[in-house]
Design an enzyme around this catalytic site. Structure first.
Site, PDB file in Angstrom:
ATOM      1  N   ASP A 133     -81.956  41.038 -47.244  1.00 51.21           N
ATOM      2  CA  ASP A 133     -81.788  40.739 -45.512  1.00 51.21           C
ATOM      3  C   ASP A 133     -80.808  39.654 -45.750  1.00 51.21           C
ATOM      4  O   ASP A 133     -80.468  39.144 -46.678  1.00 51.21           O
ATOM      5  CB  ASP A 133     -82.921  39.391 -46.158  1.00 51.21           C
ATOM      6  CG  ASP A 133     -83.355  39.008 -44.540  1.00 51.21           C
ATOM      7  OD1 ASP A 133     -84.748  39.857 -44.276  1.00 51.21           O
ATOM      8  OD2 ASP A 133     -82.812  38.808 -43.743  1.00 51.21           O
ATOM      9  N   ILE A 134     -79.888  39.687 -44.446  1.00 46.12           N
ATOM     10  CA  ILE A 134     -78.852  38.834 -44.284  1.00 46.12           C
ATOM     11  C   ILE A 134     -79.786  36.949 -44.161  1.00 46.12           C
ATOM     12  O   ILE A 134     -78.619  36.194 -43.908  1.00 46.12           O
ATOM     13  CB  ILE A 134     -78.259  39.448 -42.580  1.00 46.12           C
ATOM     14  CG1 ILE A 134     -77.043  39.207 -42.232  1.00 46.12           C
ATOM     15  CG2 ILE A 134     -79.159  38.901 -41.707  1.00 46.12           C
ATOM     16  CD1 ILE A 134     -76.333  39.806 -41.443  1.00 46.12           C
ATOM     17  N   HIS A 190     -90.189  48.289 -41.489  1.00 49.75           N
ATOM     18  CA  HIS A 190     -89.789  47.524 -42.299  1.00 49.75           C
ATOM     19  C   HIS A 190     -90.341  46.690 -43.319  1.00 49.75           C
ATOM     20  O   HIS A 190     -91.591  46.023 -42.728  1.00 49.75           O
ATOM     21  CB  HIS A 190     -88.379  47.031 -42.240  1.00 49.75           C
ATOM     22  CG  HIS A 190     -88.433  45.491 -41.300  1.00 49.75           C
ATOM     23  ND1 HIS A 190     -88.426  46.146 -39.951  1.00 49.75           N
ATOM     24  CD2 HIS A 190     -88.513  43.947 -41.491  1.00 49.75           C
ATOM     25  CE1 HIS A 190     -89.034  44.955 -38.917  1.00 49.75           C
ATOM     26  NE2 HIS A 190     -88.429  43.625 -40.204  1.00 49.75           N
ATOM     27  N   HIS A 193     -90.624  43.528 -45.867  1.00 51.69           N
ATOM     28  CA  HIS A 193     -90.019  41.866 -46.567  1.00 51.69           C
ATOM     29  C   HIS A 193     -90.420  42.121 -47.849  1.00 51.69           C
ATOM     30  O   HIS A 193     -91.834  42.011 -48.286  1.00 51.69           O
ATOM     31  CB  HIS A 193     -90.543  40.789 -46.083  1.00 51.69           C
ATOM     32  CG  HIS A 193     -89.779  40.927 -44.577  1.00 51.69           C
ATOM     33  ND1 HIS A 193     -88.950  40.312 -44.382  1.00 51.69           N
ATOM     34  CD2 HIS A 193     -90.479  41.341 -43.743  1.00 51.69           C
ATOM     35  CE1 HIS A 193     -88.408  40.324 -43.001  1.00 51.69           C
ATOM     36  NE2 HIS A 193     -89.826  40.518 -41.804  1.00 51.69           N
TER      37      HIS A 193
HETATM   38  P1  AMP Z   1     -88.457  40.614 -38.691  1.00 51.79           P
HETATM   39  O1  AMP Z   1     -87.788  39.035 -38.342  1.00 51.79           O
HETATM   40  O2  AMP Z   1     -89.870  40.956 -39.551  1.00 51.79           O
HETATM   41  O3  AMP Z   1     -88.599  42.000 -37.497  1.00 51.79           O
HETATM   42  O4  AMP Z   1     -87.804  41.268 -39.922  1.00 51.79           O
HETATM   43  C1  AMP Z   1     -86.239  41.833 -39.500  1.00 51.79           C
HETATM   44  C2  AMP Z   1     -85.980  40.967 -40.635  1.00 51.79           C
HETATM   45  O5  AMP Z   1     -84.282  41.833 -40.485  1.00 51.79           O
HETATM   46  C3  AMP Z   1     -85.006  39.773 -40.708  1.00 51.79           C
HETATM   47  O6  AMP Z   1     -85.226  39.260 -42.230  1.00 51.79           O
HETATM   48  C4  AMP Z   1     -83.491  39.221 -40.738  1.00 51.79           C
HETATM   49  O7  AMP Z   1     -82.705  38.546 -41.521  1.00 51.79           O
HETATM   50  C5  AMP Z   1     -83.229  40.917 -40.758  1.00 51.79           C
HETATM   51  N1  AMP Z   1     -82.214  41.370 -41.032  1.00 51.79           N
HETATM   52  C6  AMP Z   1     -81.796  41.601 -38.930  1.00 51.79           C
HETATM   53  N2  AMP Z   1     -79.812  42.015 -39.407  1.00 51.79           N
HETATM   54  C7  AMP Z   1     -79.728  42.054 -40.647  1.00 51.79           C
HETATM   55  C8  AMP Z   1     -78.443  43.003 -40.930  1.00 51.79           C
HETATM   56  N3  AMP Z   1     -77.263  43.271 -41.009  1.00 51.79           N
HETATM   57  N4  AMP Z   1     -78.325  43.266 -42.613  1.00 51.79           N
HETATM   58  C9  AMP Z   1     -79.883  42.671 -42.756  1.00 51.79           C
HETATM   59  N5  AMP Z   1     -80.862  41.689 -42.797  1.00 51.79           N
HETATM   60  C10 AMP Z   1     -81.398  41.946 -41.088  1.00 51.79           C
END
Ligand code: AMP
Ligand code: ZN
Length: 112
Positions: free
Chosen positions: A30-31, A98, A100
């Site tokens: 995760d970023i 997704h 986590h």
């Molecule tokens: P959610 O808020 O449950 O939909 O999770 C989306 C996740 O994607 C969040 O934890 C973000 O930090 C992560 N995220 C968004 N853009 C990226 C990216 N380019 N690379 C990796 N993780 C990302």
């Protein structure tokens, strides 16, 4: 879906820090990590959330959980949390399924 961030990451069009990849799914860090270890596992095919899982596409979920079991073992994690947010009120911000995987710190229950 060309306008979906995680479809673009799955296709390699947007870079990610990969944990694992096969023909069906991708795991990447995760970023914006919320724990010392925080990665996401996504299907390569677009499914918007858990609410869109059905008889036809549901096998990917078992596969993703196998990958989670395998990769957490490889990383030496014996305690971790798997979370999927469904809908904006629950905190979903990317509308591509997704899971986590969070580990490496004490966690509270219930989640906030
Ligand atoms: P959610 O808020 O449950 O939909 O999770 C989306 C996740 O994607 C969040 O934890 C973000 O930090 C992560 N995220 C968004 N853009 C990226 C990216 N380019 N690379 C990796 N993780 C990302
Ligand atoms: Zn997508």
């Amino acid at each position: 879906m060309s306008n979906c961030l995680f479809c673009n990451i799955a296709a390699g069009e947007i870079p990610s820090s990969k944990v694992y990849e096969d023909e069906l799914c991708l795991a990447f860090y995760d970023i914006d990590p919320q724990a010392p270890t925080h990665f996401l596992v996504i299907p390569k095919a677009h499914i918007s959330s858990v609410s869109e899982i059905n008889e036809e596409n549901g096998a990917i979920v078992a596969h993703i959980f196998q990958v989670i079991a395998q990769e957490t073992k490889k990383l030496g994690l014996d305690s971790y949390r798997v979370v999927s947010n469904i809908g904006a009120q629950a905190g979903q911000s990317v509308f591509h399924l997704h899971f986590h995987v969070l580990a490496g710190r004490d966690m509270t229950w219930p989640p906030g």
